[in-house]
Design a protein around this motif. Structure first.
Motif, PDB file in Angstrom:
ATOM      1  N   VAL A 334      32.773  63.327  16.501  1.00  0.00           N
ATOM      2  CA  VAL A 334      32.707  63.653  16.117  1.00  0.00           C
ATOM      3  C   VAL A 334      31.772  62.632  14.546  1.00  0.00           C
ATOM      4  O   VAL A 334      30.509  63.658  13.987  1.00  0.00           O
ATOM      5  N   VAL A 335      32.939  62.062  13.716  1.00  0.00           N
ATOM      6  CA  VAL A 335      32.607  61.635  12.655  1.00  0.00           C
ATOM      7  C   VAL A 335      31.187  60.761  12.850  1.00  0.00           C
ATOM      8  O   VAL A 335      30.596  60.362  12.307  1.00  0.00           O
ATOM      9  N   ALA A 336      31.013  59.877  14.409  1.00  0.00           N
ATOM     10  CA  ALA A 336      30.255  58.729  14.827  1.00  0.00           C
ATOM     11  C   ALA A 336      28.424  59.989  15.297  1.00  0.00           C
ATOM     12  O   ALA A 336      27.843  59.256  15.217  1.00  0.00           O
ATOM     13  N   LEU A 337      29.135  60.748  15.024  1.00  0.00           N
ATOM     14  CA  LEU A 337      27.806  61.727  15.859  1.00  0.00           C
ATOM     15  C   LEU A 337      26.889  62.608  14.311  1.00  0.00           C
ATOM     16  O   LEU A 337      26.235  62.453  14.179  1.00  0.00           O
ATOM     17  N   ARG A 338      28.248  62.249  13.799  1.00  0.00           N
ATOM     18  CA  ARG A 338      27.339  63.050  12.342  1.00  0.00           C
ATOM     19  C   ARG A 338      26.926  61.763  11.419  1.00  0.00           C
ATOM     20  O   ARG A 338      25.360  62.336  10.914  1.00  0.00           O
ATOM     21  N   THR A 339      26.834  60.545  11.565  1.00  0.00           N
ATOM     22  CA  THR A 339      26.410  59.583  11.236  1.00  0.00           C
ATOM     23  C   THR A 339      24.859  59.337  11.954  1.00  0.00           C
ATOM     24  O   THR A 339      24.340  59.396  10.807  1.00  0.00           O
ATOM     25  N   ARG A 340      25.317  59.469  13.030  1.00  0.00           N
ATOM     26  CA  ARG A 340      24.007  59.632  13.801  1.00  0.00           C
ATOM     27  C   ARG A 340      23.378  60.613  13.237  1.00  0.00           C
ATOM     28  O   ARG A 340      21.863  60.132  13.581  1.00  0.00           O
ATOM     29  N   LEU A 341      23.769  61.569  13.142  1.00  0.00           N
ATOM     30  CA  LEU A 341      22.630  63.218  13.334  1.00  0.00           C
ATOM     31  C   LEU A 341      22.254  62.613  11.673  1.00  0.00           C
ATOM     32  O   LEU A 341      20.827  62.523  10.968  1.00  0.00           O
ATOM     33  N   LEU A 342      22.757  61.517  10.962  1.00  0.00           N
ATOM     34  CA  LEU A 342      22.270  61.252   8.666  1.00  0.00           C
ATOM     35  C   LEU A 342      21.216  60.503   9.033  1.00  0.00           C
ATOM     36  O   LEU A 342      20.244  61.026   9.322  1.00  0.00           O
ATOM     37  N   THR A 343      21.756  59.597  10.056  1.00  0.00           N
ATOM     38  CA  THR A 343      20.850  58.707  10.902  1.00  0.00           C
ATOM     39  C   THR A 343      19.143  59.195  10.903  1.00  0.00           C
ATOM     40  O   THR A 343      18.159  59.398  10.063  1.00  0.00           O
ATOM     41  N   SER A 344      19.358  60.380  11.558  1.00  0.00           N
ATOM     42  CA  SER A 344      18.026  60.591  12.422  1.00  0.00           C
ATOM     43  C   SER A 344      17.319  61.391  11.524  1.00  0.00           C
ATOM     44  O   SER A 344      16.389  61.714  11.336  1.00  0.00           O
ATOM     45  N   ALA A 345      17.933  61.952  10.644  1.00  0.00           N
ATOM     46  CA  ALA A 345      16.949  62.709   9.590  1.00  0.00           C
ATOM     47  C   ALA A 345      17.070  62.006   8.426  1.00  0.00           C
ATOM     48  O   ALA A 345      15.777  62.728   8.000  1.00  0.00           O
ATOM     49  N   ARG A 346      17.434  61.329   7.739  1.00  0.00           N
ATOM     50  CA  ARG A 346      16.659  60.148   7.095  1.00  0.00           C
ATOM     51  C   ARG A 346      15.943  59.390   7.646  1.00  0.00           C
ATOM     52  O   ARG A 346      15.073  59.253   6.799  1.00  0.00           O
ATOM     53  N   LEU A 347      15.865  59.073   8.927  1.00  0.00           N
ATOM     54  CA  LEU A 347      14.877  58.737   9.501  1.00  0.00           C
ATOM     55  C   LEU A 347      13.803  59.663   9.675  1.00  0.00           C
ATOM     56  O   LEU A 347      12.338  59.657   9.547  1.00  0.00           O
ATOM     57  N   ALA A 348      14.075  60.721  10.127  1.00  0.00           N
ATOM     58  CA  ALA A 348      12.879  61.857  10.462  1.00  0.00           C
ATOM     59  C   ALA A 348      12.274  62.280   8.544  1.00  0.00           C
ATOM     60  O   ALA A 348      10.500  62.304   8.226  1.00  0.00           O
TER      61      ALA A 348
END
Ligand code: ADP
Length: 581
Positions: A334-348
């Motif tokens: 879950v933490v890894a997914l959250r980090t990935r989501l944060l990164t993709s939001a940041r990239l967006a």
């Protein structure tokens, strides 16, 4: 001494062993209860049959024969119960037959003890004594065969539609187990004596076979069919989540292997281990609430595992506290997914910023370019006029102007470098380390990054009267503020004002970003924090900004509030705990 007594005695003892095993291991499960009592009946019957085989006279033999009755008179109803328990959705009519079956068996018992209707008397045979049957014997026998056979037929019918293949196989073993005594015992002990034919009796021995078949089936297929209650234990052991019952004092009373695995101590018995040793800081107060929290589990080898813990208070029937049930789940993925989501939001967000950044970099580059060209031309002129007197004055003039241009160009280069630095640091995934920070600094940086969006359409007004620090992951909160500022800028209709206000509210710091833009529809207001909810055109909105911001703020122990009025504007308030002095 007649050696035939050994057979019923040994068979009785075998029945006793299997019966006790079924009753003790099977707990309160209906199947094991019926099977256990059936076998204890066999043990009783075997004991008395051994005794009456040795009886010196007919009177004693008849008395012992009558005393053995409880061991076999209930065979019919017990077989019915056993098979009904094995066919949980069995026909309702059969269940209604139960009282009749038990009542008939009890009547037969009373008659056997008090009248001559079941056994009239006994006669000597080489293997001890054989009985002469009375008028009730035939109906009792028919009743036993009918009840047990009805159970078998019901079970057979249900077998076709029932559960897993393993369960079906185990139930087949049960059918065989019940059929053996029904066929063997009824032939040697009941049917032939009915016609006055006497052969060595194998009734009790066939019950021992029943016990052996049931036990073998349990060894082979496990207890789950015989005692579904034992399934709970199987599930408990198989769960990947760590489950533990914790005493009010904070030590573990019982834990599943899943918890030992989470703690990197596979196979360890955790009984008596203190919860504080691996979940320091977990609140173990027993109140009536079920609580959930996210924390870190200290594992063997001093490593840490992100986990969620739910605590459920356990009480007995009178309401006294028994302790807490802890359920611990591994959150690594879950933490890894959250980090990935944060990164993709940041990239967006970086994508959204890119156009503005290009424009912003273009400005300083334009005047750096212009200044450098002018410098070049002027120095060419100077080279042409040198070394006349008037040339000297020109050189001074050119160098003074040149200095201004160089300063301006240097400022442009620094601005460009700052923009590039901000964007790079923003788009890289953070380390997640918290630091004490002056929130003014955060607002400063977020405004600088959002500037390309703001400068053309918004007047930014800042209000602040606080000097506090907060503990945060800098980049994450910058991301939140940047999202709020970009949303505010995009909400403005043509031109408007964005107010960034900071105030202290008790132990919390409030940072508000308010705009006088289009506002949010009341219908949409409930959904703006949902991931992927956006009202913006494709390519402009991802719908992730607010949901990620909400999550970031929650992880910082704060909250994100909103109030909005259609056509008048919106205010987003970020509330964060103030860092302790
Ligand atoms: P995105 O901006 O990519 O659409 P967000 O999660 O940041 O995603 O925002 C979700 C929605 O919330 C937006 O599409 C918009 O409808 C609404 N919203 C957010 N901030 C504002 C604001 N300041 N004014 C009006 N609407 C807003």
């Amino acid at each position: 001494m007649n050696p035939w007594f050994v057979l019923p005695l040994a068979s009785g003892l075998v029945c006793l062993g299997f019966g006790v095993l079924l009753l003790v291991r099977g707990g309160s499960a209906a199947t094991s209860r019926s099977g256990g009592f059936l076998l204890l009946g066999g043990a009783w019957w075997g004991l008395f049959e051994a005794l009456w085989t040795l009886a010196p006279d007919a009177g004693t033999a008849l008395l012992l024969l009558r005393l053995s009755t409880p061991g076999w008179v209930f065979i019919g109803p017990l077989c019915l119960e056993l098979l009904l328990a094995e066919t949980p959705r069995g026909p309702e009519q059969l269940r209604r037959l139960r009282p009749l079956a038990w009542g008939t068996a009890a009547t037969a018992l009373a008659c056997a003890w008090t009248t001559d209707w079941v056994h009239v008397g006994v006669e000597p045979v080489p293997w001890g004594w054989a009985w002469r049957v009375g008028p009730l014997y035939a109906p009792w026998y028919v009743f036993t065969v009918v009840t047990a056979t009805t159970g078998i037929l019901a079970a057979l019918r249900r077998l076709r539609v029932t559960a897993s293949p393993a369960e079906q196989r185990q139930r087949r073993w049960f059918l065989v187990a019940v059929s053996v005594p029904l066929i063997l015992a009824s032939a040697s002990d009941a049917l032939l004596p009915l016609f006055g034919v006497h052969v060595p009796r194998v009734g009790v021995a066939s019950f021992a076979i029943l016990g052996a078949v049931i036990t073998a089936s349990i060894r082979r297929f496990g207890w789950s069919v015989v005692a579904p209650g034992s399934l709970v234990g199987v599930i408990f052991d198989a769960m990947p989540e760590g489950v533990a019952l914790v005493e009010p004092g904070g030590s573990i009373r019982v834990a599943n292997p899943g918890l030992a695995a989470l703690l990197s101590r596979p196979g360890a018995r955790l009984m008596g281990t203190r919860v504080a040793d691996f979940l320091p800081g977990l609140d173990l107060q027993v109140d009536s609430e079920i609580r959930e929290c996210e924390t870190e589990l200290l594992r063997a080898g001093d490593t840490r595992l992100p986990v969620s813990v739910s605590t459920t208070p356990l009480r007995d029937k009178r309401g006294s506290h028994l302790g807490l049930v802890l359920v611990i789940r591994d959150l690594t993925e879950v933490v890894a997914l959250r980090t990935r989501l944060l990164t993709s939001a940041r990239l967006a967000a970086v994508g959204e910023l890119a156009a503005g950044i290009a424009h912003e970099i273009n400005n300083p580059l334009a005047y750096i370019n212009a200044n450098l060209r002018a410098l070049r031309d002027q120095w060419l002129t100077v080279a042409g006029t040198w070394p006349s007197e008037s040339g000297k004055a020109k050189i001074l003039e050119v160098f003074e102007e040149g200095l201004d241009m160089l300063d301006e160009s240097l400022e442009g280069v620094e601005r460009t470098a700052a923009i590039v630095r901000d964007v790079r640091s923003f788009s890289h995934a953070g380390t997640g380390v918290r630091e004490r920070i002056d929130p003014e600094f955060l607002i400063e940086r977020a405004l600088r990054m959002a500037n390309p969006h703001l400068c053309s359409r918004a007047r930014v007004v800042r209000e602040s009267n606080v000097a506090v620090e907060i503990e945060c992951v800098r980049r994450e909160l910058e991301q939140v503020l940047l999202n709020l500022l970009i949303n505010a800028a995009q909400a403005l209709d043509g031109h408007g004002t964005i107010r960034v206000r900071m105030a202290r509210r008790g132990e919390e710091l409030e940072i508000a970003v308010a705009d006088d833009g289009c506002g949010i529809d009341p219908d949409a207001l409930d959904r703006i924090f949902d991931p992927f909810f956006t009202t913006k055109p494709v390519g402009e909105g991802t719908g992730l900004g607010l949901s990620i911001s909400h999550e970031i703020v929650r992880r910082h122990g704060g909250r994100l509030e909103v109030s909005s009025e259609r056509g008048r504007g919106s205010e987003f308030r970020l509330l964060l705990p103030v860092a302790a002095d």
